[in-house]
Scaffold this motif. Structure first.
Motif, short mmCIF file in Angstrom:
data_model
loop_
_atom_site.label_atom_id
_atom_site.label_comp_id
_atom_site.label_asym_id
_atom_site.label_seq_id
_atom_site.Cartn_x
_atom_site.Cartn_y
_atom_site.Cartn_z
N TYR A 38 -7.60 9.80 -3.98
CA TYR A 38 -8.24 8.65 -3.33
C TYR A 38 -9.03 7.80 -4.32
CZ TYR A 38 -6.96 9.96 1.40
OH TYR A 38 -6.26 10.24 2.54
N GLY A 40 -7.80 6.16 -6.40
CA GLY A 40 -7.00 4.95 -6.49
C GLY A 40 -7.51 3.83 -5.59
N MET A 41 -8.33 4.16 -4.59
CA MET A 41 -8.87 3.15 -3.69
C MET A 41 -9.99 2.34 -4.34
SD MET A 41 -8.78 5.25 -0.12
CE MET A 41 -9.20 3.87 0.92
N TYR A 44 -10.25 -1.59 -4.62
CA TYR A 44 -10.80 -2.54 -3.63
C TYR A 44 -12.00 -3.28 -4.17
CZ TYR A 44 -8.01 -1.40 0.43
OH TYR A 44 -6.97 -1.27 1.30
N ASP A 51 -6.03 -3.29 -5.99
CA ASP A 51 -6.09 -2.11 -5.14
C ASP A 51 -4.70 -1.57 -4.87
OD1 ASP A 51 -7.07 -0.13 -3.20
OD2 ASP A 51 -5.98 -1.40 -1.80
N TYR A 55 -3.92 2.13 -5.99
CA TYR A 55 -3.63 3.08 -4.91
C TYR A 55 -2.20 3.60 -5.03
CZ TYR A 55 -3.25 5.07 -0.24
OH TYR A 55 -3.05 5.93 0.81
N ASN A 56 -1.26 2.69 -5.26
CA ASN A 56 0.14 3.09 -5.35
C ASN A 56 0.42 4.00 -6.54
OD1 ASN A 56 0.59 1.62 -3.05
ND2 ASN A 56 1.52 -0.10 -4.09
N HIS A 59 -0.51 7.44 -5.52
CA HIS A 59 0.17 7.92 -4.32
C HIS A 59 1.69 7.79 -4.41
CE1 HIS A 59 -3.93 7.50 -2.86
NE2 HIS A 59 -3.59 8.37 -1.92
N ASP A 93 -0.92 12.04 3.24
CA ASP A 93 -1.26 10.67 3.66
C ASP A 93 -0.17 10.08 4.54
OD1 ASP A 93 -3.74 10.43 2.51
OD2 ASP A 93 -3.20 8.76 1.21
N LYS A 101 0.90 0.66 -0.62
CA LYS A 101 0.28 -0.57 -0.12
C LYS A 101 0.94 -1.82 -0.68
CE LYS A 101 -2.95 1.97 1.66
NZ LYS A 101 -2.53 2.57 2.89
N PHE A 106 -5.08 -3.36 2.88
CA PHE A 106 -5.00 -1.91 3.07
C PHE A 106 -4.04 -1.51 4.18
CE2 PHE A 106 -6.46 2.09 4.92
CZ PHE A 106 -6.43 2.90 3.80
#
Length: 118
Positions: A38, A40-41, A44, A51, A55-56, A59, A93, A101, A106
């Motif tokens: 997380y 990776g968030m 934002y 982001d 995030y990608n 994930h 997830d 994303k 988001f």
């Protein structure tokens, strides 16, 4: 289709747990580090485009498989463990309906828009 995807992701999550069990780590390592992707968030803070990229990256199951594969090839358990955590976390997830994303925001994912549950 949602149920089919969830069942597939449950199987992948189970695979991640099984492969982790082949390593010499204690279970609390898995439980403790399971939420680390997380990080990776944090993108934002900058904007939705960054982001999505961050995030990608944390994930992406393909990247997780490559990291684990390199760890297997060079006999490096920490690298194998890192890939397994990324893989299992990503599958978990997706069980919950979250996925890679788009830059729009988001809730815009490759599996569709994440809707708020009532």
């Amino acid at each position: 289709m949602k149920t089919t995807i969830q069942l597939e992701e449950i199987a992948m999550f189970g695979l991640g747990i099984y492969v982790f069990d082949t390593l010499s780590y204690f279970w609390w390592f898995f439980l403790t580090l399971f939420l680390v992707p997380y990080i990776g968030m944090i993108g934002y803070i900058i904007n939705s485009k960054f982001d999505a990229l961050s995030y990608n990256t944390f994930h992406h199951k393909g990247l997780a498989i490559i990291i684990s594969g390199i760890g297997i090839y060079i006999s490096n358990e920490p690298l194998q463990f890192s890939g397994i955590i990324l893989f299992a976390h990503s599958a978990f997830d997706r069980i919950l309906g979250y996925s890679l994303k788009y830059e729009k925001g988001f809730k815009c994912t490759h599996l569709g828009e994440v809707k708020k549950k009532n």
